[in-house]
Structures are given as structure tokens and as C-alpha cells.
Motif scaffolding. Structure first.
Motif, short mmCIF file in Angstrom:
data_model
loop_
_atom_site.label_atom_id
_atom_site.label_comp_id
_atom_site.label_asym_id
_atom_site.label_seq_id
_atom_site.Cartn_x
_atom_site.Cartn_y
_atom_site.Cartn_z
N LEU A 150 14.49 8.24 3.21
CA LEU A 150 14.95 7.37 2.12
C LEU A 150 14.15 6.08 2.06
CD1 LEU A 150 18.81 7.86 2.53
CD2 LEU A 150 17.43 8.59 0.57
N ALA A 151 13.90 5.48 3.21
CA ALA A 151 13.14 4.23 3.23
C ALA A 151 11.74 4.44 2.67
CB ALA A 151 13.08 3.67 4.65
N GLU A 152 11.10 5.55 3.04
CA GLU A 152 9.75 5.80 2.54
C GLU A 152 9.77 6.13 1.05
OE1 GLU A 152 5.98 5.86 2.00
OE2 GLU A 152 6.88 5.23 3.91
N GLU A 153 10.83 6.81 0.59
CA GLU A 153 10.95 7.09 -0.84
C GLU A 153 10.99 5.80 -1.65
OE1 GLU A 153 13.76 10.25 -2.44
OE2 GLU A 153 14.85 8.43 -3.02
N GLY A 154 11.83 4.85 -1.23
CA GLY A 154 11.92 3.58 -1.93
C GLY A 154 10.63 2.78 -1.85
N ALA A 155 10.01 2.77 -0.68
CA ALA A 155 8.76 2.02 -0.52
C ALA A 155 7.65 2.63 -1.36
CB ALA A 155 8.36 1.98 0.96
N ALA A 156 7.59 3.96 -1.42
CA ALA A 156 6.56 4.63 -2.21
C ALA A 156 6.70 4.28 -3.69
CB ALA A 156 6.64 6.14 -2.01
N TYR A 157 7.94 4.21 -4.18
CA TYR A 157 8.15 3.85 -5.58
C TYR A 157 7.59 2.45 -5.86
CZ TYR A 157 10.35 2.74 -10.01
OH TYR A 157 10.55 2.36 -11.31
N LEU A 158 7.88 1.51 -4.98
CA LEU A 158 7.40 0.15 -5.19
C LEU A 158 5.88 0.05 -5.07
CD1 LEU A 158 10.15 -1.94 -3.35
CD2 LEU A 158 9.87 -1.56 -5.80
N ARG A 159 5.30 0.86 -4.18
CA ARG A 159 3.85 0.84 -4.07
C ARG A 159 3.20 1.34 -5.35
NH1 ARG A 159 4.90 2.08 1.64
NH2 ARG A 159 4.85 4.33 1.20
N HIS A 160 3.85 2.27 -6.04
CA HIS A 160 3.33 2.73 -7.34
C HIS A 160 3.27 1.59 -8.36
CE1 HIS A 160 2.92 6.87 -6.34
NE2 HIS A 160 4.22 7.12 -6.20
#
Length: 276
Positions: free
Chosen positions: A201-211
Motif C-alpha cells: 500500500l505504501a508503495e502504491e501511494g508513493a508511486a502515484y505521487l511520483r507520477h
């Protein structure tokens, strides 16, 4: 990118901090700023109040004294805002409905509502340290809130609470699209009893913000006490802003319901960007 900000003014410490944060956001983003006072005429001039025989004159004098006090406080708040704003332009809004309907109506033309955590707004009482109108704005409003505690602004990274729920996804999107994280490092924290799920979950949220071009780091915490985990992380960083969704039912979601939401908003050491 954020284009319009609504800030609620009064003389509480949190409202003063909210005013200063709203001014800083307006300067940094070029957004227009509306500064609103709430003169709660429905409570000042309660036409439905039962008045004993012979007490009408007393009620009239009392209502007039209340109205004069609110007018004086509103002018003082506008004057203090003008002094703090210096060259930053803002529009004065003199709202005369009860706090919730007044701010809900005004928010229709703004991107975000900035409000002090301890605001009283007119005659509204605030014995618990959290403005009662905040729950109404979250439950009934269409705009995110930035709830600001008393005290000076603190630098640091931004902390995002993320659990994969619809409110969390919606909040993450609004945070990114409004540009509130531009130029800041962001930590996306997820809490779960299962370490692998917390990491996912943490990586999912971080990946969205990196986009969206943000420097986002995933932080996974194993456990079942999200309130303590979020407050500890926000304090240790220290965070300059906490981002979260509200009103869900498991994991971090259990945090954002009823009294737990209130506890987090009341105890957070930094401004909280929150949506429902």
C-alpha cells in the motif's frame, strides 16, 4: 494547481495560524485568497427563542450587545489580516449565516478551506479544542479542508496516510493536483498487521505521487494502532503537513471514523489536509 483559497478568520490562536498559512499559500501559488468572518446572526437573533412575559426588552438589548461584539471582532480580524497580508491581496467576506452553512456556501467558489483547529466562528462554542464546524464541513462539503493547529509553522517533509481506500485515493489525487506538495519531500505511510500489505500500500501511494513529479518515499509500519503510528511519525519528522482521507472502516480506515478522526485532528502537531 490551487487557484482559490478560503480562510476562516477569528481571534483564536489556530485561526491566526490558519490565516498566516493561507497567506503563505497564496503568495507561493498565486492563488486568490478570500478571508471570511462569520457573524452568526441566526444564533444572535434567534426569532424562535421562547421569551417570558416582560423579557422582550432584555432579549433585544442582549441581542444588540451580541451583534455589536461580533461586528467588533470581525473588524479586528480583518484589520489583523490586512496587517499580516502586507502586499498580498485578499477579498473580505462577511458571512452572516451560521458557521456551517456560511462556509459551505462560500466554499463553492474555492479549492480549499483553511480553518484553525480551535476556531470558534461567531458564537460557536469550542470546549474540546476542535471546531465543531469541521465535522459538518467534512460530512456535507465538497471541498478539502486544511485544519491548522495553534502555533508557528514548522518546516519539514509532508506525511501522507494511505490505505488504498476510495477516500485515501481521492485525497491523494486532490493533494497532487492542487500542487500542495510541490518542492517538498513526501513520505507515504501505511499501517497494516501484515507487513507485506503495508509495504504494498505504501508503495502504491508513493508511486502515484511520483507520477505527478513528487519525491515520494514509501514507509510501511506493521501494527494495528494507526493513530499512534501517524502521530509518532508526524512528530519525529517533524511533518509540515499531514494528508489523509476520512470516514472508512478498517486498518487506517478505522482511524478516519467518528471520534478517531477527531482525536487525530485534535492531536496532530501540524496542519492536516483532509477530505471525506
Amino acid at each position: 494547481m490551487i487557484r482559490s483559497i478560503l480562510v476562516a478568520l477569528d481571534d483564536t490562536a489556530g485561526a491566526v495560524a490558519a490565516r498566516d498559512l493561507a497567506l503563505a499559500l497564496a503568495r507561493a501559488t498565486g492563488a486568490t485568497l478570500s478571508a471570511a468572518t462569520v457573524l452568526d446572526w441566526p444564533h444572535v437573533k434567534d426569532a424562535n427563542e421562547a421569551v417570558p412575559p416582560g423579557a422582550a426588552a432584555f432579549k433585544e438589548r442582549r441581542d444588540a450587545a451580541r451583534a455589536k461584539r461580533l461586528e467588533t471582532e470581525a473588524e479586528a480580524a480583518f484589520s489583523a489580516c490586512t496587517q499580516a497580508a502586507e502586499e498580498t491581496p485578499f477579498t473580505r467576506l462577511r458571512l452572516t449565516d451560521a458557521p456551517a452553512p456560511a462556509l459551505l456556501a462560500a466554499s463553492a467558489t474555492h479549492d480549499v478551506i483553511v480553518i484553525g483547529r480551535d476556531s470558534t466562528l461567531g458564537l460557536e462554542q469550542n470546549d474540546e479544542g476542535l471546531a465543531p464546524v469541521i465535522e459538518d464541513l467534512l460530512r456535507e462539503g465538497a471541498r478539502p479542508l486544511l485544519v491548522v493547529p495553534p502555533g508557528p509553522a514548522v518546516g519539514g517533509d509532508i506525511l501522507v496516510a494511505y490505505d488504498g481506500s476510495v477516500p485515501a485515493m481521492r485525497t491523494l489525487q486532490l493533494f497532487a493536483l492542487l500542487g500542495l506538495g510541490d518542492g517538498a519531500a513526501v513520505r507515504v505511510l501505511s499501517v497494516d498487521d501484515k507487513p507485506a500489505e503495508a509495504r504494498r500500500l505504501a508503495e502504491e501511494g508513493a508511486a502515484y505521487l511520483r507520477h505527478h513529479g513528487l519525491a515520494a518515499e514509501a514507509v510501511a509500519v506493521e501494527g494495528s494502532h494507526p493513530l499512534e503510528a501517524l502521530l509518532a511519525e508526524a512528530t519525529a519528522m517533524p511533518a509540515r503537513m499531514l494528508v489523509m482521507g476520512a470516514y472508512e472502516h478498517r486498518g487506517l480506515r478505522a482511524l478516519f471514523t467518528g471520534s478517531l478522526t477527531e482525536r487525530l485532528l485534535t492531536a496532530a502537531p501540524c496542519p492536516v489536509f483532509v477530505t471525506h
